[in-house]
Design a protein around this motif. Structure first.
Motif, short mmCIF file in Angstrom:
data_model
loop_
_atom_site.label_atom_id
_atom_site.label_comp_id
_atom_site.label_asym_id
_atom_site.label_seq_id
_atom_site.Cartn_x
_atom_site.Cartn_y
_atom_site.Cartn_z
N UNK A 161 46.34 -17.67 -102.00
CA UNK A 161 45.88 -17.20 -103.42
C UNK A 161 46.69 -18.27 -104.45
N UNK A 162 47.74 -18.93 -103.73
CA UNK A 162 48.59 -19.96 -104.44
C UNK A 162 48.20 -21.22 -104.13
N UNK A 163 47.06 -21.44 -103.88
CA UNK A 163 46.45 -23.02 -103.67
C UNK A 163 46.53 -23.67 -105.01
N UNK A 164 46.72 -24.88 -104.96
CA UNK A 164 46.64 -25.67 -106.40
C UNK A 164 45.31 -25.64 -106.92
N UNK A 165 45.34 -26.01 -108.10
CA UNK A 165 44.04 -25.96 -108.97
C UNK A 165 42.98 -27.16 -108.47
N UNK A 166 41.82 -26.49 -108.48
CA UNK A 166 40.67 -27.35 -108.03
C UNK A 166 40.08 -28.04 -109.24
N UNK A 167 39.65 -29.23 -109.46
CA UNK A 167 38.78 -29.87 -110.78
C UNK A 167 37.35 -28.83 -110.68
N UNK A 188 52.68 -36.11 -103.30
CA UNK A 188 52.54 -35.09 -102.56
C UNK A 188 51.81 -33.93 -103.37
N UNK A 189 51.08 -33.07 -103.06
CA UNK A 189 50.67 -31.59 -103.75
C UNK A 189 51.84 -30.65 -103.54
N UNK A 190 52.32 -30.59 -102.64
CA UNK A 190 53.47 -29.56 -102.12
C UNK A 190 54.28 -30.10 -100.85
N UNK A 250 54.73 -29.70 -105.41
CA UNK A 250 55.49 -31.24 -105.39
C UNK A 250 54.75 -31.71 -106.88
N UNK A 251 55.02 -33.04 -106.84
CA UNK A 251 54.85 -33.60 -108.41
C UNK A 251 53.34 -33.62 -108.74
N UNK A 252 52.32 -33.73 -107.64
CA UNK A 252 50.97 -33.77 -108.16
C UNK A 252 50.26 -32.59 -107.85
N UNK A 253 51.06 -31.24 -107.98
CA UNK A 253 50.54 -30.18 -107.74
C UNK A 253 49.23 -29.57 -108.60
N UNK A 254 49.43 -30.15 -109.92
CA UNK A 254 48.70 -29.43 -110.81
C UNK A 254 47.69 -30.39 -111.27
N UNK A 255 47.44 -31.52 -110.54
CA UNK A 255 46.27 -32.61 -110.75
C UNK A 255 44.91 -32.17 -110.92
N UNK A 256 44.74 -31.16 -110.10
CA UNK A 256 43.11 -30.67 -110.55
C UNK A 256 42.94 -30.01 -111.66
N UNK A 257 43.80 -29.67 -112.34
CA UNK A 257 43.94 -28.83 -113.65
C UNK A 257 43.66 -29.74 -114.90
N UNK A 258 43.88 -31.08 -114.44
CA UNK A 258 43.48 -32.19 -115.61
C UNK A 258 41.97 -32.34 -116.18
N UNK A 259 41.80 -32.54 -117.27
CA UNK A 259 40.48 -32.61 -117.89
C UNK A 259 40.25 -34.19 -118.49
N UNK A 273 41.40 -25.41 -98.02
CA UNK A 273 42.59 -25.31 -97.50
C UNK A 273 42.10 -24.41 -95.92
N UNK A 274 42.88 -24.92 -94.85
CA UNK A 274 42.92 -24.43 -93.85
C UNK A 274 44.38 -24.05 -93.04
N UNK A 275 44.54 -22.96 -92.66
CA UNK A 275 46.06 -22.55 -92.30
C UNK A 275 46.25 -23.13 -90.93
N UNK A 276 45.33 -23.73 -90.27
CA UNK A 276 45.25 -24.52 -88.87
C UNK A 276 45.39 -26.02 -89.20
N UNK A 277 44.88 -26.59 -90.21
CA UNK A 277 44.65 -28.25 -90.40
C UNK A 277 45.09 -28.55 -92.04
N UNK A 278 45.41 -27.57 -92.48
CA UNK A 278 45.96 -28.01 -94.06
C UNK A 278 44.82 -28.21 -94.85
N UNK A 279 45.15 -29.16 -95.95
CA UNK A 279 44.22 -29.50 -96.88
C UNK A 279 43.02 -30.16 -96.15
#
Length: 210
Positions: A27-33, A115-117, A123-132, A185-191
């Motif tokens: 539920x805390x995955x980074x924002x998606x465009x 990195x996103x996290x 991490x630095x670009x965690x919020x990248x998907x929230x840009x417009x 996102x998958x707990x097994x393989x990540x993003x």
């Protein structure tokens, strides 16, 4: 001619979303465009006006005010498989630029990645998907100038459908791509993919004369 990175993705460890897995929550995955921020959708809130490209100069810092990014930049090369190297995962506020390619602000397509996290949190670009579209990206350079870009689109791609030519292809004006992990996102393989911000140069500030 400089070699171009292949379809960009972080190493498995760096893109696995270790922090998310440790917290046991998706539920805390980074924002998606949103679809409205893609090239072919939504209102045209950005401008096609472009500033003249600058001479090449190494970038020092990237700022994205709308997602509170203010981070130093390090040079990145290519790994043995041709993929782009990544900044050290332990530093959450560090991004990198492809040093064998175009410097941000110069004519062509410049690449910035981060990195996103990491294991400790966003991490630095965690919020990248929230840009417009229309949001600004600023890159401070070694020549004392700050290159100001406007965002044309934010898109997300699965790893196996990453459009190399669209993202990395040569341009006749100064353009910028900012890339991080994202998508499903998958707990097994990540993003499962990458978020890419497309931007172009619209202005320049001379910080030394300010």
């Amino acid at each position: 001619m400089n070699a171009k990175p292949k379809g960009w993705c972080l190493t498995a460890a760096a893109c696995a979303g270790v922090w998310l897995v440790q917290n046991g929550s998706q539920t805390v995955t980074p924002p998606v465009p949103s679809a409205a921020q893609a090239f072919a959708a939504g209102p045209r809130t950005h401008t096609d006006a472009a500033a003249d490209p600058l001479p090449p100069s190494a970038p020092l810092r990237i700022r994205i005010p709308d997602i509170e990014v203010d981070a130093p930049l390090m040079g990145l090369g290519l790994g043995k498989d041709g993929s782009l190297d990544v900044p050290p995962a332990e530093n959450r506020n560090l991004a990198g630029w492809y040093r064998h390619g175009t410097a941000p602000g110069a004519e062509g397509t410049s690449i910035v990645a981060g990195h996103v996290d990491n294991a400790w949190g966003p991490a630095v670009f965690y919020g990248l998907g929230a840009l417009e579209k229309g949001h600004r990206i600023e890159v401070s350079r070694a020549d004392g100038r700050t290159a100001v870009f406007t965002i044309d689109a934010i898109e997300v791609y699965d790893y196996d459908e990453f459009p190399d030519k669209k993202v990395y292809g040569a341009r006749d004006r100064a353009e910028l791509r900012v890339i991080t992990c994202g998508g499903g996102f998958s707990e097994k393989s990540g993003y499962q993919g990458n978020v890419v911000a497309f931007a172009h140069l619209i202005g320049v500030r001379n910080e030394w004369s300010a």
